[in-house]
Design a protein around this motif. Structure first.
Motif: not given
Length: 206
Positions: A154-157, A159-160, A174, A188, A191, A195-196
């Motif tokens: 998701s947008a929150s992870n 990077s990981d 999502a 959405k 967003e 993030a990407y």
């Protein structure tokens, strides 16, 4: 370069498809799959392909039968995404010069998919493997094969996952849930794209 983001529109109806597709493209998402367990999926794929096929990669998800690969092609779709690794589905997709993205989880499934001709694979459910699981897989997979994390990315992870070796992502609930308005999906999508782009600035094509 195209952002490696696949919009998974599970549950979308043909009457919604064009408006939702339009806001996705406007946000910068140019790969769209309509899962075959959606209402009248081939109708939706046909409408999307006719309207946006020159600007986006349109196709089907949850493809588990080789016969459905041809139905996707006949509807104008060029992308075939599966939840599993079925060599017959992959081979038929490749034979028709379409993009195959089979679902895999184990090294055995990964190499079976690659052996059948897949150039991109879908780690699913990614949440169970986690970035550490993907990192271990990437150590043995051919560098040229793109791995998309689906289910847990998701947008929150982002990077990981990218640090672990993910090439891209499939985004479902999502991004779109049945009944969502185009405005809601647009918000959405913006967003997720932001993030990407922050996590993978070299991949945005900007």
């Amino acid at each position: 370069m195209t952002r490696k983001l696949v919009a998974i529109l599970r549950g979308i109806t043909p009457d919604e498809a064009l408006d939702i597709g339009a806001v996705l493209l406007e946000a910068g998402i140019t790969m769209i799959e309509v899962p075959l367990n959606s209402p009248k999926p081939f109708d939706s794929i046909g409408r999307l392909a006719k309207a946006y096929g020159n600007d986006a990669l349109i196709g089907a998800g949850t493809v588990i039968d080789p016969a459905d690969v041809e139905r996707v092609r006949d509807a104008g779709g060029k992308l075939v995404v599966s939840p599993n690794c079925d060599r017959d589905v992959i081979a038929r997709t490749v034979a028709l010069s379409m993009v195959s993205m089979p679902g895999v989880f184990t090294p055995t499934e990964c190499f079976a998919a690659i052996g059948a001709g897949a150039k991109a694979i879908k780690l699913f459910p990614a949440s169970l493997a986690g970035p550490d699981g993907l990192k271990a897989l990437k150590a043995v997979l051919p560098e040229a094969v793109d791995v998309y994390a689906v289910g847990g990315a998701s947008a929150s992870n982002f990077s990981d996952w990218l640090k672990a070796g993910a090439a891209g992502f499939g985004i479902g609930t999502a991004l779109y849930k049945p009944g969502d308005t185009p405005d809601a999906v647009a918000a959405k999508a913006r967003e997720i794209v932001a993030a990407y782009d922050e996590a993978a600035p070299d991949s945005s094509g900007e």
